[in-house]
Design an enzyme around this catalytic site. Structure first.
Site, PDB file in Angstrom:
ATOM      1  N   SER A 199       6.011   1.442   6.262  1.00  0.00           N
ATOM      2  CA  SER A 199       5.381   2.523   5.524  1.00  0.00           C
ATOM      3  C   SER A 199       6.221   3.786   5.732  1.00  0.00           C
ATOM      4  CB  SER A 199       3.961   2.689   6.067  1.00  0.00           C
ATOM      5  OG  SER A 199       3.284   3.650   5.324  1.00  0.00           O
ATOM      6  N   LEU A 200       5.768   4.921   5.209  1.00  0.00           N
ATOM      7  CA  LEU A 200       6.550   6.155   5.351  1.00  0.00           C
ATOM      8  C   LEU A 200       5.744   7.227   6.066  1.00  0.00           C
ATOM      9  CD1 LEU A 200       8.050   6.423   1.748  1.00  0.00           C
ATOM     10  CD2 LEU A 200       9.323   5.910   3.832  1.00  0.00           C
ATOM     11  N   GLU A 235      13.131  10.769  -4.881  1.00  0.00           N
ATOM     12  CA  GLU A 235      12.541   9.937  -5.943  1.00  0.00           C
ATOM     13  C   GLU A 235      11.071  10.253  -6.060  1.00  0.00           C
ATOM     14  OE1 GLU A 235      12.871   5.851  -4.696  1.00  0.00           O
ATOM     15  OE2 GLU A 235      14.966   6.162  -4.192  1.00  0.00           O
ATOM     16  N   LYS A 272       7.296   9.410  -5.919  1.00  0.00           N
ATOM     17  CA  LYS A 272       6.522   8.414  -5.169  1.00  0.00           C
ATOM     18  C   LYS A 272       5.507   7.831  -6.141  1.00  0.00           C
ATOM     19  CE  LYS A 272       4.183   7.837  -0.780  1.00  0.00           C
ATOM     20  NZ  LYS A 272       2.969   7.150  -1.232  1.00  0.00           N
ATOM     21  N   ARG A 314       2.822  -6.402  -0.167  1.00  0.00           N
ATOM     22  CA  ARG A 314       3.188  -5.905   1.159  1.00  0.00           C
ATOM     23  C   ARG A 314       2.308  -6.526   2.240  1.00  0.00           C
ATOM     24  NH1 ARG A 314       1.495  -1.779   4.508  1.00  0.00           N
ATOM     25  NH2 ARG A 314       3.133  -0.964   5.836  1.00  0.00           N
ATOM     26  N   GLU A 317       7.500  -0.948  -6.549  1.00  0.00           N
ATOM     27  CA  GLU A 317       6.089  -0.647  -6.708  1.00  0.00           C
ATOM     28  C   GLU A 317       5.578  -1.207  -8.034  1.00  0.00           C
ATOM     29  OE1 GLU A 317       5.399   1.007  -3.981  1.00  0.00           O
ATOM     30  OE2 GLU A 317       3.448   1.961  -4.306  1.00  0.00           O
ATOM     31  N   LYS A 320      15.117  10.057   0.925  1.00  0.00           N
ATOM     32  CA  LYS A 320      15.834   9.022   1.679  1.00  0.00           C
ATOM     33  C   LYS A 320      17.253   9.479   1.975  1.00  0.00           C
ATOM     34  CE  LYS A 320      13.251   5.715  -1.061  1.00  0.00           C
ATOM     35  NZ  LYS A 320      13.226   4.594  -1.994  1.00  0.00           N
ATOM     36  N   LYS A 337       4.011  14.811   0.207  1.00  0.00           N
ATOM     37  CA  LYS A 337       2.789  14.684  -0.591  1.00  0.00           C
ATOM     38  C   LYS A 337       2.518  15.998  -1.323  1.00  0.00           C
ATOM     39  CE  LYS A 337       1.303  10.517   0.569  1.00  0.00           C
ATOM     40  NZ  LYS A 337       0.030  10.225   1.164  1.00  0.00           N
TER      41      LYS A 337
HETATM   42  S1  IVH Z   1      10.635   3.638  -0.067  1.00  0.00           S
HETATM   43  C1  IVH Z   1      10.900   1.737   4.243  1.00  0.00           C
HETATM   44  N1  IVH Z   1      10.308   4.741  -2.455  1.00  0.00           N
HETATM   45  O1  IVH Z   1       4.948   4.527  -0.673  1.00  0.00           O
HETATM   46  C2  IVH Z   1      10.158   2.486   3.229  1.00  0.00           C
HETATM   47  N2  IVH Z   1       8.386   3.902  -1.314  1.00  0.00           N
HETATM   48  O2  IVH Z   1       3.685   5.766   1.641  1.00  0.00           O
HETATM   49  C3  IVH Z   1      10.345   1.923   1.867  1.00  0.00           C
HETATM   50  N3  IVH Z   1       6.309   4.118  -2.582  1.00  0.00           N
HETATM   51  O3  IVH Z   1       4.902   1.644   1.300  1.00  0.00           O
HETATM   52  C4  IVH Z   1       9.563   2.654   0.880  1.00  0.00           C
HETATM   53  N4  IVH Z   1       7.177   5.060  -4.373  1.00  0.00           N
HETATM   54  O4  IVH Z   1       4.759   1.340  -1.276  1.00  0.00           O
HETATM   55  C5  IVH Z   1       9.703   4.153  -1.391  1.00  0.00           C
HETATM   56  N5  IVH Z   1      10.157   5.686  -4.586  1.00  0.00           N
HETATM   57  C6  IVH Z   1       9.571   5.099  -3.529  1.00  0.00           C
HETATM   58  C7  IVH Z   1       8.179   4.847  -3.491  1.00  0.00           C
HETATM   59  C8  IVH Z   1       7.634   4.254  -2.349  1.00  0.00           C
HETATM   60  C9  IVH Z   1       6.058   4.606  -3.807  1.00  0.00           C
HETATM   61  C10 IVH Z   1       5.272   3.581  -1.647  1.00  0.00           C
HETATM   62  C11 IVH Z   1       5.675   2.334  -0.903  1.00  0.00           C
HETATM   63  C12 IVH Z   1       5.466   2.692   0.557  1.00  0.00           C
HETATM   64  C13 IVH Z   1       4.527   3.843   0.476  1.00  0.00           C
HETATM   65  C14 IVH Z   1       4.597   4.719   1.704  1.00  0.00           C
END
Ligand code: IVH
Length: 329
Positions: A10-11, A46, A48, A69, A105, A220, A244
């Protein structure tokens, strides 16, 4: 269930410009500690996507499997549902030898969400609270024909690389698109944290022009070689964070407090509001958790109240504007 080749993490979250700058300082500090000197770190920002994460495996360029997931270690095999998503190619544009796992996603576009909820209302079925819940509920369906009708879509943002493959995330995004996989087009390479902050500000205002729900920006580190040096906690990678967007707020008059009585007799109060436009829709009702909460925040009919729209379609009452309280409230 299927075990993921590498855990789906997760992030960590950032809620302000200060949080974003603190994230950058941590990245720089870790890289300096790893002996990389004070580096100039480039990022990719990017949108979200507010959906559910998915891992797709292609073998010799052909879609083999789609897995949710789950708990991050094991997910659910949803291949037959994924196959109905038009945005997900069954065959890649270029055949990639061996196995390729990409992650991204699955989401329900706004227009599909509105249509699905209209249909549910017409059929006296309970509406979905938001597109994310609708997408998650749809992926759990055991009938691929139902999934196909819902109109899900997908965006991919990660290639699970073998060790030491290197390159940049910018390359990854181009490679994904080159393979015919759907990539959200508004990503941007940012030369430093100032450009990241500017991107977050820009999309905080522009987010409602998109055809899907976004709840923030994912930031990232662009250089993939730096990622293993930054590592991860057991929950989050240290090379990325999720900014957020602040919840959208508006003020309006609280006309009345009414109650819903549930099947079990539980009583839930809600606010009847003077209609007000807030982030894409007109609001006339809001949740008011419970009686104690109303008393604690001293919310009274007649008050001017601040309302807030978070991740859910149903907004909540934050509190009264005391300076504007009418004498008879
Ligand atoms: S990168 C290792 N990029 O947000 C982390 N996640 O709050 C890889 N999500 O579990 C995730 N848009 O399901 C990434 N452009 C994006 C995203 C994204 C939505 C979701 C993803 C993650 C969650 C974390």
């Amino acid at each position: 269930t299927v075990e993921h080749a590498a855990p789906m993490l997760s992030l960590d979250n950032a809620y302000s410009e200060e949080d974003l700058r603190a994230f950058h300082e941590r990245v720089v500090k870790l890289l300096v500690a790893a002996g990389d000197g004070p580096p100039a770190v480039a990022y990719v920002a990017e949108l979200k996507i507010d959906g559910l994460s998915i891992a797709l495996t292609y073998e010799e360029g052909v879609l083999l499997r789609g897995v949710t997931r789950g708990d991050g270690v094991r997910g659910e095999d949803v291949t037959s549902n994924v196959r109905t998503i038009r945005a997900v190619p069954l065959t890649l544009k270029q055949a990639v030898p061996g196995r390729l796992e990409v992650r991204g996603e699955v989401y329900l576009p706004r227009a599909s969400f509105d249509r699905v909820n209209q249909e549910r209302e017409d059929a006296d079925e309970p509406a979905f609270a938001n597109p994310r819940n609708a997408a998650a509920g749809t992926m759990r369906s055991l009938d691929p024909a139902v999934v196909a009708r819902r109109g899900l879509s997908a965006y991919m943002y990660q290639v699970v690389e073998g060790p030491g493959e290197g390159g940049t995330h910018t390359d990854t995004m181009r490679r994904l698109a080159g393979l015919g996989l759907p990539v959200e087009p508004h990503w941007r390479r940012c030369e430093g944290i100032d450009e990241v902050v500017a991107y977050c500000r820009e999309w905080g205002d522009r987010r409602h022009t998109l055809g899907f729900d976004t709840d923030g920006v994912v930031i990232k580190v662009d250089d993939l070689d730096l990622r293993p040096r930054l590592g991860a906690t057991n929950k989050f990678p240290r090379w990325a964070t999720a900014y957020k967007f602040p919840a959208q707020q508006a003020t309006t008059r609280l006309r009345a407090i009414e109650v819903n009585v549930g099947r079990t007799g539980a009583v839930t109060p809600y606010a009847v509001l003077e209609p007000v436009f807030l982030s894409g829709s007109t609001i006339q009702m809001a949740t008011l958790h419970n009686e104690q909460d109303i008393a604690r925040r001293d919310i009274r009919p007649g008050d001017l109240v601040v309302i807030e729209k978070g991740g859910d379609v149903i907004p909540k009452v934050v509190g009264p504007v005391l300076a504007d309280r009418p004498a008879d409230a």
